[in-house]
Design an enzyme around this catalytic site. Structure first.
Site, PDB file in Angstrom:
ATOM      1  N   ASN A  87       0.834  -1.247  -0.014  1.00 53.16           N
ATOM      2  CA  ASN A  87      -0.160   0.033  -0.045  1.00 53.16           C
ATOM      3  C   ASN A  87       0.902   1.315   0.000  1.00 53.16           C
ATOM      4  O   ASN A  87       1.570   1.641   0.974  1.00 53.16           O
ATOM      5  CB  ASN A  87      -0.624  -0.114   1.233  1.00 53.16           C
ATOM      6  CG  ASN A  87      -1.669   0.955   1.467  1.00 53.16           C
ATOM      7  OD1 ASN A  87      -1.897   1.998   0.514  1.00 53.16           O
ATOM      8  ND2 ASN A  87      -2.920   0.970   2.339  1.00 53.16           N
ATOM      9  N   ARG A 126      -2.698  -2.517  -3.452  1.00 56.82           N
ATOM     10  CA  ARG A 126      -3.630  -1.624  -3.417  1.00 56.82           C
ATOM     11  C   ARG A 126      -3.798  -0.795  -4.394  1.00 56.82           C
ATOM     12  O   ARG A 126      -2.571  -0.068  -4.813  1.00 56.82           O
ATOM     13  CB  ARG A 126      -3.844  -0.892  -2.154  1.00 56.82           C
ATOM     14  CG  ARG A 126      -4.827  -0.031  -1.948  1.00 56.82           C
ATOM     15  CD  ARG A 126      -5.013   0.821  -0.654  1.00 56.82           C
ATOM     16  NE  ARG A 126      -6.218   1.528  -0.789  1.00 56.82           N
ATOM     17  CZ  ARG A 126      -6.419   2.915  -0.098  1.00 56.82           C
ATOM     18  NH1 ARG A 126      -5.534   2.919   0.933  1.00 56.82           N
ATOM     19  NH2 ARG A 126      -7.285   3.592  -0.274  1.00 56.82           N
ATOM     20  N   HIS A 137     -11.869   4.468  -1.847  1.00 56.88           N
ATOM     21  CA  HIS A 137     -12.016   3.823  -0.417  1.00 56.88           C
ATOM     22  C   HIS A 137     -12.883   2.627  -0.370  1.00 56.88           C
ATOM     23  O   HIS A 137     -13.464   1.983   0.573  1.00 56.88           O
ATOM     24  CB  HIS A 137     -12.641   4.546   0.543  1.00 56.88           C
ATOM     25  CG  HIS A 137     -11.909   5.812   1.098  1.00 56.88           C
ATOM     26  ND1 HIS A 137     -12.355   7.108   1.179  1.00 56.88           N
ATOM     27  CD2 HIS A 137     -10.600   5.937   1.372  1.00 56.88           C
ATOM     28  CE1 HIS A 137     -11.306   7.788   1.606  1.00 56.88           C
ATOM     29  NE2 HIS A 137     -10.289   7.201   1.683  1.00 56.88           N
ATOM     30  N   LEU A 189     -13.996   8.210   7.406  1.00 57.36           N
ATOM     31  CA  LEU A 189     -13.455   9.486   7.728  1.00 57.36           C
ATOM     32  C   LEU A 189     -11.959   9.412   8.253  1.00 57.36           C
ATOM     33  O   LEU A 189     -11.645   8.995   9.336  1.00 57.36           O
ATOM     34  CB  LEU A 189     -14.159  10.158   8.795  1.00 57.36           C
ATOM     35  CG  LEU A 189     -15.995  10.015   8.631  1.00 57.36           C
ATOM     36  CD1 LEU A 189     -16.442  10.800   9.850  1.00 57.36           C
ATOM     37  CD2 LEU A 189     -16.068  10.659   7.478  1.00 57.36           C
ATOM     38  N   ASN A 198      -7.511  11.014   6.468  1.00 59.26           N
ATOM     39  CA  ASN A 198      -7.255  12.042   6.110  1.00 59.26           C
ATOM     40  C   ASN A 198      -7.872  12.273   4.814  1.00 59.26           C
ATOM     41  O   ASN A 198      -7.979  13.529   4.518  1.00 59.26           O
ATOM     42  CB  ASN A 198      -5.665  11.729   5.703  1.00 59.26           C
ATOM     43  CG  ASN A 198      -4.837  12.239   6.455  1.00 59.26           C
ATOM     44  OD1 ASN A 198      -5.179  13.274   7.192  1.00 59.26           O
ATOM     45  ND2 ASN A 198      -3.698  11.529   7.033  1.00 59.26           N
ATOM     46  N   GLY A 199      -8.210  11.425   4.015  1.00 61.96           N
ATOM     47  CA  GLY A 199      -9.192  11.380   2.961  1.00 61.96           C
ATOM     48  C   GLY A 199     -10.816  11.050   3.547  1.00 61.96           C
ATOM     49  O   GLY A 199     -10.400   9.885   4.152  1.00 61.96           O
ATOM     50  N   ARG A 206      -8.160  18.562   0.934  1.00 64.04           N
ATOM     51  CA  ARG A 206      -9.130  18.614  -0.213  1.00 64.04           C
ATOM     52  C   ARG A 206     -10.147  19.260  -0.041  1.00 64.04           C
ATOM     53  O   ARG A 206     -10.879  19.163   1.035  1.00 64.04           O
ATOM     54  CB  ARG A 206      -9.322  17.234  -0.624  1.00 64.04           C
ATOM     55  CG  ARG A 206      -8.037  16.185  -0.532  1.00 64.04           C
ATOM     56  CD  ARG A 206      -8.335  14.917  -1.135  1.00 64.04           C
ATOM     57  NE  ARG A 206      -7.391  13.877  -0.900  1.00 64.04           N
ATOM     58  CZ  ARG A 206      -7.454  12.634  -0.536  1.00 64.04           C
ATOM     59  NH1 ARG A 206      -8.610  11.800  -0.692  1.00 64.04           N
ATOM     60  NH2 ARG A 206      -6.516  11.859  -0.333  1.00 64.04           N
ATOM     61  N   ARG A 231      -6.465  15.873  15.054  1.00 66.05           N
ATOM     62  CA  ARG A 231      -5.945  16.133  16.346  1.00 66.05           C
ATOM     63  C   ARG A 231      -5.461  17.235  16.781  1.00 66.05           C
ATOM     64  O   ARG A 231      -5.605  17.899  17.879  1.00 66.05           O
ATOM     65  CB  ARG A 231      -4.832  15.029  16.921  1.00 66.05           C
ATOM     66  CG  ARG A 231      -5.194  13.731  16.937  1.00 66.05           C
ATOM     67  CD  ARG A 231      -4.281  12.483  16.877  1.00 66.05           C
ATOM     68  NE  ARG A 231      -3.771  12.545  15.613  1.00 66.05           N
ATOM     69  CZ  ARG A 231      -3.140  11.453  14.981  1.00 66.05           C
ATOM     70  NH1 ARG A 231      -2.830  10.188  15.714  1.00 66.05           N
ATOM     71  NH2 ARG A 231      -2.560  11.443  13.728  1.00 66.05           N
ATOM     72  N   ILE A 280     -10.564   9.123  11.747  1.00 63.64           N
ATOM     73  CA  ILE A 280     -11.559  10.031  12.647  1.00 63.64           C
ATOM     74  C   ILE A 280     -12.539   9.305  12.918  1.00 63.64           C
ATOM     75  O   ILE A 280     -13.234   9.544  14.245  1.00 63.64           O
ATOM     76  CB  ILE A 280     -11.825  11.327  11.776  1.00 63.64           C
ATOM     77  CG1 ILE A 280     -10.670  12.007  11.377  1.00 63.64           C
ATOM     78  CG2 ILE A 280     -12.587  12.420  12.290  1.00 63.64           C
ATOM     79  CD1 ILE A 280     -10.719  13.148  10.361  1.00 63.64           C
ATOM     80  N   GLY A 281     -13.285   8.542  12.300  1.00 61.85           N
ATOM     81  CA  GLY A 281     -14.565   7.794  12.533  1.00 61.85           C
ATOM     82  C   GLY A 281     -14.320   7.002  13.464  1.00 61.85           C
ATOM     83  O   GLY A 281     -15.325   6.608  14.334  1.00 61.85           O
ATOM     84  N   GLU A 318      -8.299  -3.427   5.614  1.00 59.32           N
ATOM     85  CA  GLU A 318      -8.233  -3.571   4.329  1.00 59.32           C
ATOM     86  C   GLU A 318      -7.267  -4.560   3.563  1.00 59.32           C
ATOM     87  O   GLU A 318      -7.445  -5.130   2.653  1.00 59.32           O
ATOM     88  CB  GLU A 318      -7.729  -2.092   3.796  1.00 59.32           C
ATOM     89  CG  GLU A 318      -8.718  -0.945   3.942  1.00 59.32           C
ATOM     90  CD  GLU A 318      -8.460   0.280   3.881  1.00 59.32           C
ATOM     91  OE1 GLU A 318      -7.608   0.713   4.966  1.00 59.32           O
ATOM     92  OE2 GLU A 318      -8.766   1.029   3.121  1.00 59.32           O
TER      93      GLU A 318
HETATM   94  P1  ADP Z   1      -5.529   8.172   5.960  1.00 59.22           P
HETATM   95  O1  ADP Z   1      -6.716   8.531   5.050  1.00 59.22           O
HETATM   96  O2  ADP Z   1      -4.045   8.648   5.688  1.00 59.22           O
HETATM   97  O3  ADP Z   1      -5.368   6.414   5.889  1.00 59.22           O
HETATM   98  P2  ADP Z   1      -6.252   7.777   8.652  1.00 59.22           P
HETATM   99  O4  ADP Z   1      -7.626   6.887   8.528  1.00 59.22           O
HETATM  100  O5  ADP Z   1      -5.308   7.094   9.480  1.00 59.22           O
HETATM  101  O6  ADP Z   1      -5.956   8.519   7.353  1.00 59.22           O
HETATM  102  O7  ADP Z   1      -7.054   8.958   9.511  1.00 59.22           O
HETATM  103  C1  ADP Z   1      -6.232  10.079   9.804  1.00 59.22           C
HETATM  104  C2  ADP Z   1      -7.086  11.003  10.480  1.00 59.22           C
HETATM  105  O8  ADP Z   1      -7.285  10.434  11.716  1.00 59.22           O
HETATM  106  C3  ADP Z   1      -6.231  12.279  11.123  1.00 59.22           C
HETATM  107  O9  ADP Z   1      -6.978  13.526  10.556  1.00 59.22           O
HETATM  108  C4  ADP Z   1      -6.183  12.134  12.622  1.00 59.22           C
HETATM  109  O10 ADP Z   1      -5.939  13.209  13.226  1.00 59.22           O
HETATM  110  C5  ADP Z   1      -7.302  11.535  12.922  1.00 59.22           C
HETATM  111  N1  ADP Z   1      -7.197  10.869  14.283  1.00 59.22           N
HETATM  112  C6  ADP Z   1      -6.443   9.857  14.808  1.00 59.22           C
HETATM  113  N2  ADP Z   1      -6.489   9.513  15.972  1.00 59.22           N
HETATM  114  C7  ADP Z   1      -7.208  10.536  16.423  1.00 59.22           C
HETATM  115  C8  ADP Z   1      -7.657  10.709  17.625  1.00 59.22           C
HETATM  116  N3  ADP Z   1      -7.333  10.124  18.726  1.00 59.22           N
HETATM  117  N4  ADP Z   1      -8.857  11.931  17.879  1.00 59.22           N
HETATM  118  C9  ADP Z   1      -9.061  12.829  16.836  1.00 59.22           C
HETATM  119  N5  ADP Z   1      -8.507  12.240  15.495  1.00 59.22           N
HETATM  120  C10 ADP Z   1      -7.805  11.240  15.331  1.00 59.22           C
END
Ligand code: ADP
Length: 397
Positions: free
Chosen positions: A10, A91, A179, A203, A205-206, A235, A286, A333-334, A384
């Site tokens: 990936n 991926r 996704h 939810l 980064n993307g 974005r 964060r 985030i989710g 994934e």
């Molecule tokens: P990617 O799309 O790069 O795979 P991730 O699924 O790892 O990203 O999500 C990254 C996001 O998750 C970032 O915005 C990060 O701040 C958020 N995140 C990770 N841990 C926490 C937390 N404990 N509280 C709030 N947001 C978080």
């Protein structure tokens, strides 16, 4: 089938992540995972840890190029300390209009995927580079492309079609959706009790969201590129095309070359916008939560924009599904941002979505809806790599 080690790759703009699973008849065991981070810097990192989290490799080499990074992965896997992969799953964000099925990678397939790089310009060039390197550095090992667009192949024509002139549609401009491997992994984890009417919000980064009926994708927020849909880290998500034209004309005042101007525009809409653009602080949730706690109004507005957009999207998908049985949150985030889930769901009671604040006070897998909530609300981390392994095993026959 006897047990085989399957390597999952990936690759992102500054890292190559990988994991190795032992796959036998119905058995999937993660052996180890690792990454090369910091591509393009002198401050790289190569790490591998086993399934218990124990570090097996932890080095800080310079990683000037992606080729050097991938050679490090290949050398580590050929060092004798790890099993040599029997197959490799890549991926693959976008196969374009012609590659819609997961399949074995050949030089011709790579050329075909590359010919549609313009559809996912931030992802496809990296993916095809790694595919070519993998064919070279793991000779004789079958490689497979597993597509993020595969899950969305069931989109109805009305969701796929874009309201643009036919000549651009003929070039492959349509809704692809992304996704998809994450969405498949949520369905996989819900089986055999996949609800009829399901919304999954990925939810990270993307960020994207999908309406799913009986396990099949009915609609999804990302369209041609991962820049579209809901606002995310850096974005825009969907915005008035007039804004894009306005920005392009501003850029053109100092950059008359059209292609250069388009590249600058792409940087604006996919790397400088979203949570970062509105907060003028960070694309990372964060950081924004810390700033909100310190009273930063722009960070508050950025996060409000994010949760507001998602709530609106959920409302429109309830309309499309004509009801809702379950809402699932996934992605960084989710899974982890308790406040974001509460803020998104706060105004959705009329749709039957009622979150219990105590149950929501959790990170990772949980049911967070109240007992009297007509819609079940869950948090499910994606799996994934496991889905990629499953596709590779299926394709190996
Ligand atoms: P990617 O799309 O790069 O795979 P991730 O699924 O790892 O990203 O999500 C990254 C996001 O998750 C970032 O915005 C990060 O701040 C958020 N995140 C990770 N841990 C926490 C937390 N404990 N509280 C709030 N947001 C978080």
């Amino acid at each position: 089938m006897s047990s085989l080690p399957i390597l999952v790759l990936n690759s992102g703009s500054s890292s190559i992540k990988f994991s190795v699973y032992e796959a036998g008849d119905g058995e999937r065991t993660k052996l180890f995972e690792g990454a090369v981070d910091g591509i393009g810097t002198d401050l790289g990192k190569l790490w591998i840890k086993d399934a218990t989290g124990k570090k097996l490799v932890d080095e800080t080499p310079a990683v000037p190029t992606r080729a050097v990074a991938f050679k490090m992965v290949a050398d580590a896997l050929h060092s004798g300390d790890f099993p040599i992969p029997a197959a490799i799953g890549h991926r693959t964000v976008c196969g374009g209009p012609t590659i819609t099925e997961n399949q074995r990678i050949t030089p011709e397939l790579i050329d075909e995927i590359e010919s549609y790089s313009a559809l996912a310009p931030l992802h496809t060039p990296i993916a095809v580079f790694i595919m070519r390197e993998a064919l070279k550095l793991f000779p004789g090992v079958p490689n497979f492309a597993v597509l993020d667009t595969y899950f969305h192949r069931t989109l109805p024509e009305v969701a796929k079609q874009m309201p643009i002139p036919a000549e651009y549609v003929a070039m492959g401009v349509r809704r692809y959706g992304y996704h998809g491997i994450s969405y498949e992994s949520i369905i996989h984890q819900l089986e055999p009790n996949v609800p009829e009417k399901l919304i999954v919000a990925h939810l990270g980064n993307g960020a994207s969201i999908s309406a799913i009926r009986n396990g099949k994708c009915l609609d999804t927020s990302m369209a041609l590129t991962p820049t579209s849909g809901i606002i995310s880290g850096s974005r825009t998500g969907d915005i008035d095309p007039g804004i894009v034209i306005f920005i392009l004309k501003k850029i053109a005042e100092t950059t008359p070359n059209a292609l250069e101007a388009a590249d600058k525009l792409e940087t604006v809409v996919s790397k400088k916008s979203g949570l970062l653009g509105v907060s003028e602080l960070s694309n990372d949730m964060r950081d924004l939560r810390d700033a909100i706690n310190a009273g930063n109004a722009k960070a508050r507005l950025a996060v409000d924009k994010f949760t507001w957009t998602i709530a609106r999207w959920i409302g429109s998908y309830v309309a499309e599904l004509n009801g809702l049985d379950m809402l699932v949150f996934t992605g960084g985030i989710g899974e982890n941002d308790i406040a974001a889930r509460a803020e998104i769901c706060a105004g959705l009671g009329a749709l039957g979505i009622v979150v219990d604040p105590t149950r929501n006070n959790v990170r990772g897998e949980a049911v967070i809806s109240a007992d009297n909530s007509p819609v079940k609300v869950r948090v499910i981390p994606p799996a994934e790599d496991l889905i990629i392994v499953n596709h590779v095993v299926r394709l190996l026959g």
